[in-house]
Structure formats: C-alpha cells, structure tokens
Design an enzyme around this catalytic site. Sequence first.
Site, short mmCIF file in Angstrom:
data_model
loop_
_atom_site.label_atom_id
_atom_site.label_comp_id
_atom_site.label_asym_id
_atom_site.label_seq_id
_atom_site.Cartn_x
_atom_site.Cartn_y
_atom_site.Cartn_z
N GLY A 259 0.82 -0.87 -0.38
CA GLY A 259 -0.02 -0.31 -0.42
C GLY A 259 0.61 0.95 0.13
N ARG B 128 -5.36 -8.50 -9.08
CA ARG B 128 -6.16 -8.71 -10.06
C ARG B 128 -7.44 -8.84 -11.25
NH1 ARG B 128 -9.18 -13.03 -8.24
NH2 ARG B 128 -11.03 -12.07 -8.76
N ASN C 110 -4.84 3.17 -13.30
CA ASN C 110 -3.81 2.10 -12.10
C ASN C 110 -2.51 2.62 -12.85
OD1 ASN C 110 -2.44 -0.24 -11.56
ND2 ASN C 110 -2.28 -1.23 -14.17
N HIS D 249 1.10 1.66 -12.99
CA HIS D 249 1.93 0.51 -13.38
C HIS D 249 3.26 0.74 -13.63
CE1 HIS D 249 3.19 -3.05 -15.76
NE2 HIS D 249 3.59 -2.78 -16.47
N LEU E 6 -5.14 -6.48 -20.36
CA LEU E 6 -3.88 -5.86 -19.58
C LEU E 6 -3.65 -4.09 -19.43
CD1 LEU E 6 -3.23 -6.66 -16.36
CD2 LEU E 6 -1.38 -8.12 -17.99
C1 GRF Z 1 3.00 -0.50 -7.44
O1 GRF Z 1 5.16 -0.86 -8.59
C2 GRF Z 1 2.66 -1.22 -8.92
O2 GRF Z 1 3.38 -0.21 -9.73
C3 GRF Z 1 2.03 -2.09 -8.85
O3 GRF Z 1 2.01 -2.67 -7.43
C4 GRF Z 1 2.93 -3.01 -7.20
C5 GRF Z 1 2.08 -1.63 -5.85
O4 GRF Z 1 2.99 -1.51 -4.67
N1 GRF Z 1 0.88 -1.96 -10.01
P1 GRF Z 1 2.44 -0.92 -3.14
O5 GRF Z 1 1.19 -1.72 -3.03
O6 GRF Z 1 1.36 0.55 -3.96
O7 GRF Z 1 3.62 -0.08 -2.13
#
Ligand code: GRF
Length: 203
Positions: free
Chosen positions: A15, A94, A110, A112, A147
Amino acid sequence: MTDKRRLGVLISGRGSNLQAIIDAVAAGRLRATIAVVIANKAEAGGLECARRAGIETVVLEHTAYPSREAYDAALVAELRLRDVQLACLAGFMRLLSAAFVEAFPNRILNIHPSLLPAFPGLHGQDQAWRHGVKITGATVHIVTPELDAGPIVLQASVAVDDADTAETLAARILVEEHRIYPLAIGIMLDGGWRIEGRRFIRS
Ligand code: GRF
C-alpha cells in the site's frame, strides 16, 4: 451538493501508493475524499495505512467467490454504495472483468511500474532491468478490459544506471509512482480531458 471527488482505492499488498494518495490528500495537494479502501487479502499491509488515516476499509477475499464475475459484482456494489466516482488500483493484483470496467467507464485508474506499452504484466521493473533498457519509468493509465493497455494519463521516466540491481531500479521507479499517481488522480477528477482513439488529451 454531492461530492464528486470520492475515491475508492483497491489494494492487494503493502500500500505505498495508497499511502502516497493519503499523504497528497492530507497535504492539500489532491482535493479528494478517499471513501473506502478495499483489499482482496486480509493481510494486505495497506489496510493498516488506511486505518491509521481513519479511512473505511473493506476486505473482500476473492477466494470466497465462485467466479471473477461474482467477485467483481461485489466490488462494484461496495464502490457504488459509497458513491465512488473514481476507482484507483494501487497494487491490486487481480484482472478485472469487462463488467467491472463497464460499470466505471473511464473511471478506473491503474499505476504500472514501467513505461507502457513496454513491459506490461507482473514485475515491470524487473522485466525492464533484465531487458537492459536504459530508460524505464512509471505509467498511470485508464483501465480497459485488456491488461495494462488503456489510455495513458501520465508517465515519468527513470534512467537505468549500470550499477542498478532490479531492486535499486524498482526503488527509484516507486518514488516516481508516488509522485505521479496523486497528480493523475487530480487530473481525472478535475475533468477537462477527452479520449481520442487511444490518446488521453487535456483540453
Ligand atoms: C507498484 O509497483 C505498482 O506500480 C504495481 O504494484 C506495486 C504496488 O505497490 N501495480 P504498493 O502496494 O503501492 O506499495
């Protein structure tokens, strides 16, 4: 007046992006209300970040549902119940059904950890490091059923050093994630944008 800036944040893990959003709201850099944080795992560390900030949390274990569609319908119901305008995936591991995406058209974001469309899927930082690219980064995009493929709202680049390990690179990408995710959320909530083809355009 109804609050048109209500967020739902979906997490599966530590998080840190959720925390960056919480911090941006607390600091007045992002004008929004985090209405709910939903995790698909009870042990998601981010739930504690939410509780510390006094944000309502919901745990919806996907293993308790017979199908992706049934699970996603429950997610949509929780978000609608709280009048969420924008759903933010923050390490939510998910795939989303078409029904979920259609329930929030152009209203799911999202983050990424690569410069999409390079290195979609899991471990984008690691994929980029192994590939030997010299520049990678982070992308905030609108979620579509495919995705990591929706219109790109913001990106930030990160140079790869020869001395980097996958871990040191991921740490620098994460700093950029935390910077651009709240910015992108603000852009989405402020409106004044449109999508032409694949292109997200601010007008
Ligand atoms: C991050 O690297 C994000 O880009 C990816 O999952 C990771 C989540 O990290 N989708 P966090 O739980 O926000 O620390």
